[in-house]
Write an enzyme that holds these catalytic residues in place. Structure first.
Site, PDB file in Angstrom:
ATOM      1  N   ASN A   1      11.666  -5.721  -3.603  1.00 53.44           N
ATOM      2  CA  ASN A   1      12.398  -6.423  -2.555  1.00 53.44           C
ATOM      3  C   ASN A   1      11.393  -7.304  -1.834  1.00 53.44           C
ATOM      4  O   ASN A   1      10.370  -6.820  -1.362  1.00 53.44           O
ATOM      5  CB  ASN A   1      13.030  -5.412  -1.584  1.00 53.44           C
ATOM      6  N   GLY A   2      11.669  -8.603  -1.748  1.00 53.41           N
ATOM      7  CA  GLY A   2      10.752  -9.500  -1.056  1.00 53.41           C
ATOM      8  C   GLY A   2      10.441 -10.724  -1.892  1.00 53.41           C
ATOM      9  O   GLY A   2      11.121 -11.047  -2.860  1.00 53.41           O
TER      10      GLY A   2
ATOM     11  N   LYS B   1      32.064 -16.092  11.807  1.00 55.42           N
ATOM     12  CA  LYS B   1      32.776 -15.016  11.113  1.00 55.42           C
ATOM     13  C   LYS B   1      33.752 -15.577  10.082  1.00 55.42           C
ATOM     14  O   LYS B   1      33.872 -15.066   8.971  1.00 55.42           O
ATOM     15  CB  LYS B   1      33.543 -14.143  12.123  1.00 55.42           C
TER      16      LYS B   1
ATOM     17  N   CYS C   1      17.063  -7.059  -0.932  1.00 53.58           N
ATOM     18  CA  CYS C   1      17.533  -6.245  -2.054  1.00 53.58           C
ATOM     19  C   CYS C   1      17.529  -4.764  -1.678  1.00 53.58           C
ATOM     20  O   CYS C   1      16.888  -4.363  -0.707  1.00 53.58           O
ATOM     21  CB  CYS C   1      16.640  -6.464  -3.268  1.00 53.58           C
TER      22      CYS C   1
ATOM     23  N   ARG D   1      22.861  -4.870   1.039  1.00 53.43           N
ATOM     24  CA  ARG D   1      21.600  -5.605   1.069  1.00 53.43           C
ATOM     25  C   ARG D   1      21.524  -6.695   0.003  1.00 53.43           C
ATOM     26  O   ARG D   1      20.601  -7.511   0.008  1.00 53.43           O
ATOM     27  CB  ARG D   1      20.429  -4.637   0.871  1.00 53.43           C
TER      28      ARG D   1
ATOM     29  N   TRP E   1      19.663  -9.443  -4.203  1.00 59.40           N
ATOM     30  CA  TRP E   1      20.051 -10.726  -3.620  1.00 59.40           C
ATOM     31  C   TRP E   1      19.057 -11.732  -4.167  1.00 59.40           C
ATOM     32  O   TRP E   1      17.864 -11.646  -3.908  1.00 59.40           O
ATOM     33  CB  TRP E   1      19.995 -10.678  -2.090  1.00 59.40           C
TER      34      TRP E   1
ATOM     35  N   LYS F   1      23.051  -8.248   4.111  1.00 62.13           N
ATOM     36  CA  LYS F   1      23.037  -7.746   5.481  1.00 62.13           C
ATOM     37  C   LYS F   1      21.684  -7.916   6.157  1.00 62.13           C
ATOM     38  O   LYS F   1      21.592  -8.383   7.286  1.00 62.13           O
ATOM     39  CB  LYS F   1      23.424  -6.258   5.469  1.00 62.13           C
TER      40      LYS F   1
ATOM     41  N   GLU G   1      31.770 -16.907   7.127  1.00 61.52           N
ATOM     42  CA  GLU G   1      31.093 -15.866   6.357  1.00 61.52           C
ATOM     43  C   GLU G   1      32.005 -15.163   5.359  1.00 61.52           C
ATOM     44  O   GLU G   1      31.612 -14.926   4.217  1.00 61.52           O
ATOM     45  CB  GLU G   1      30.509 -14.803   7.307  1.00 61.52           C
TER      46      GLU G   1
ATOM     47  N   HIS H   1      33.480 -35.782  22.344  1.00 61.77           N
ATOM     48  CA  HIS H   1      32.305 -36.504  21.856  1.00 61.77           C
ATOM     49  C   HIS H   1      32.165 -36.360  20.337  1.00 61.77           C
ATOM     50  O   HIS H   1      31.049 -36.245  19.825  1.00 61.77           O
ATOM     51  CB  HIS H   1      31.047 -35.997  22.564  1.00 61.77           C
TER      52      HIS H   1
ATOM     53  N   GLU I   1      30.305 -17.757  17.419  1.00 62.61           N
ATOM     54  CA  GLU I   1      30.376 -16.509  16.657  1.00 62.61           C
ATOM     55  C   GLU I   1      31.703 -16.395  15.914  1.00 62.61           C
ATOM     56  O   GLU I   1      31.740 -15.958  14.756  1.00 62.61           O
ATOM     57  CB  GLU I   1      30.179 -15.317  17.600  1.00 62.61           C
TER      58      GLU I   1
END
Length: 615
Positions: A101-102, A492, A2, A27, A75, A610, A495, A511, A488
């Protein structure tokens, strides 16, 4: 995860807090809220949604007057994103207000005890439990706010950054941290509080970063007082001069931060090796490595711990270290590492990678590795971050602020730093010849220019994005150094466009994943003219025979893939070990353009944030 903002001083707090929340929205953006002290009372406004939703609501609900206030962008962890669960939270008496935050891990047991003592709760959050615990301590032990916060925090288990004030004593804000970052900006007779320094850059360049297990009492026109939470030891504030500037945290004419950061990669990579890569002298200078060269040379194994995009950078580094420096490397998800009772010895080097330097799982892995006697080396972007402080040594990427939630320049600058370390270690061990070493240095020095050239594929990528934007699935294939790039690239796309995508080693296609291939399936194949090129071409032929749509990422001058692929995107030629720095560029652009065409919020994709400061 947050964002926290606070202000106490002589200015109007409301515009400072709202602007700060917008800068911290990377955040978390499930909900937002603000509490202002005005006319002997707390004026509270909060809402599900983004900071702009809060702006629309705030002037209809409350007065925006006042020179003391705190704000929060969330968040969600405990409790769904809604108005009630949004921060700030009031205590039962209405005297205390808190942002947090946490995660408070033992909030359920604390909540039961508080309910038994007559407290009631409106939200599902652990934060409301904390503010009422502080109030309970104040009432039972007749303590001032600062001391009550200290006593209460000694009863909680978890991670936090908090800011709290008492409307009966509106001349102070109490802040504390454990595991979540908190910066205090120091001005003339005023103080700013934030999760990072970006909200107060235009007001002051002086900042104090709280360390873990520290709290501070911030009073208007008084010196800041910092103490250890657990033993009340006094701490002398260390005031740092901020190096950031406003231009770095603004879009600079780009429609999105992500696109800006994609295009910043040539300069970001240059800044990463500036002063470290001395091609004319054929040397690499990195203080964190040089000062600990004996440990690197005597290491029997390197363990890389990271999460998300940083984990993919670690996978690229595994190839580089083993190929050039001939040392065994294991790459671990930090989130799994600490829970599987890993074998770690004093002969291991643990490299921890994190853009923010605050990733909770990576920090936990660092602490575990240090407890086993391993030497821990950090690679992160944020100066003064927790990982920078917790590790034995390290190297900054110097990428500059990365605001877009989907990481781009962090990935390429992390690979750059790890390449420098691997090359320096290879030279010291004698596992690379002088001529080969110099050739690598020359090629690495050319990478910023070649990334700039790779960015010229943007229009081609945009046309391909338009063709495949409505696809439901996508497969990414690569081999060797470019297998992590496939992972990666798929990440992306997931996301920011919410399209299901998978990255696979090209040889593993037979496979399982080959069963998915039909005329509707786009397959991105990274096929550089290095390594196992012929085998990748064979994989492409197998895809073609099953009518899959092939998007080939190739090096300039390629002919074989051009004959087979439906679309080809060229990148400049370079060494195989450095090719991920180029092949990732069109994949970043492809994800970006698809997301934009689908109308997605590129910089703030749903459910993400983030800086992952909770487990």
């Amino acid at each position: 995860m947050c964002g926290i903002v606070g202000y106490i001083g002589h200015r109007e707090a409301h515009p400072i807090i709202i602007k700060g929340l917008k800068r911290l929205e990377y955040r978390g953006y499930d909900s937002a809220g603000i509490a202002l002290y005005d006319n002997c009372d707390i004026k509270l406004s909060k809402t599900k949604g983004k900071v702009t939703d809060l702006e629309d609501r705030i002037t209809k609900e409350i007065s925006t007057q006042g020179t003391l206030g705190i704000g929060h962008t969330r968040w969600a962890t405990h409790g769904v994103p809604n108005d009630i669960n949004s921060h700030p939270h009031l205590s039962n008496s209405g005297n205390l207000v808190i942002i947090h935050n946490g995660i408070i891990e033992n909030y359920e047991s604390l909540k039961k005890e508080l309910i038994q003592r007559g407290f009631t709760f409106k939200s599902d959050t652990d934060t409301e439990v904390l503010v009422n615990l502080i109030e309970d301590v104040m009432q039972k032990e007749n303590l001032k706010l600062g001391k009550a916060v200290q006593v209460a925090l000694n009863q909680v288990i978890g991670a936090y950054a908090i800011a709290v004030f008492d409307k009966t004593k509106p001349n102070e804000i109490v802040v504390a941290r454990l595991g979540s970052p908190l910066a205090i900006g120091i001005g003339e007779g005023e103080f700013f509080i934030a999760s990072d320094a970006s909200p107060f850059l235009e007001y002051t360049k002086n900042a104090v970063y709280l360390e873990d297990e520290e709290m501070a009492i911030i009073r208007r026109d008084k010196d800041i007082k910092i103490r250890k939470i657990y033993d009340d030891t006094k701490v002398d504030p260390y005031i740092q001069q901020l190096q950031l500037n406003l231009e770095q945290i603004e879009k600079g004419g780009y429609p999105h931060f992500m696109l800006k950061e994609i295009y910043e990669q040539p300069s970001a990579i240059l800044d990463t090796f500036r002063g470290r890569l001395l091609t004319d002298q054929a040397i690499i200078k990195m203080a964190g490595v040089e000062d600990n060269m004996k440990k690197f040379l005597n290491a029997e194994r390197i363990i890389i711990v990271a999460c998300g995009t940083s984990w993919h950078a670690g996978l690229v580094a595994e190839y580089i270290f083993e190929d050039l420096a001939r040392i065994p490397v294991e790459v671990e998800y930090a989130s799994e590492f600490r829970y599987r009772n890993p074998i770690i010895t004093e002969k291991d080097i643990v490299i921890a990678i994190s853009q923010s330097g605050e990733t909770a799982d990576t920090l936990a892995a660092i602490k575990l590795a240090k407890s086993k006697g391993a030497f821990v080396f950090g690679v992160c972007n944020v100066v003064g971050s927790s990982i920078a402080r917790e590790t034995d040594a390290g190297a900054y990427t110097h990428a500059g602020p990365e605001i877009g939630v989907a990481s781009t320049k962090a990935f390429t600058t992390q690979i750059t730093v790890l390449s420098l370390i691997a090359l320096r270690l290879a030279r010291a061990k004698g596992t690379i010849s002088s001529s080969d070493f110099r050739h690598h240095l020359i090629e690495l020095e050319l990478i910023p220019e070649k990334v700039q050239k790779a960015l010229e594929s943007d229009e081609i990528v945009k046309k391909i994005a338009d063709i495949y934007k409505d696809s439901k699935n996508c497969l990414y294939l690569g081999r060797g150094y470019n297998f992590p790039v496939a992972l990666e690239g798929a990440l992306k796309l997931k996301e920011i466009s919410y399209i299901h995508a998978e990255g696979y080693p090209a040889a593993e296609m037979k496979h399982g994943p080959i069963a998915l291939i039909d005329e509707n399936m786009p397959i991105v194949v990274i096929a550089t003219k290095k390594g196992h090129y012929e085998k990748v071409v064979s994989n492409i032929q197998e895809i073609k025979s099953r009518k899959g749509k092939i998007i080939g990422i190739v090096m300039e001058g390629d002919e074989s893939v051009k004959e087979l692929a439906d679309h080809v995107i060229e990148v400049p030629e370079t060494l195989e070990s450095l090719s991920p720095l180029l092949t990732t560029i069109p994949l970043q652009l492809l994800s970006y353009h698809i997301a934009v065409m689908l109308g997605k919020n590129v910089d703030q994709p749903r459910n993400l944030a983030k800086s992952v400061t909770v487990e």
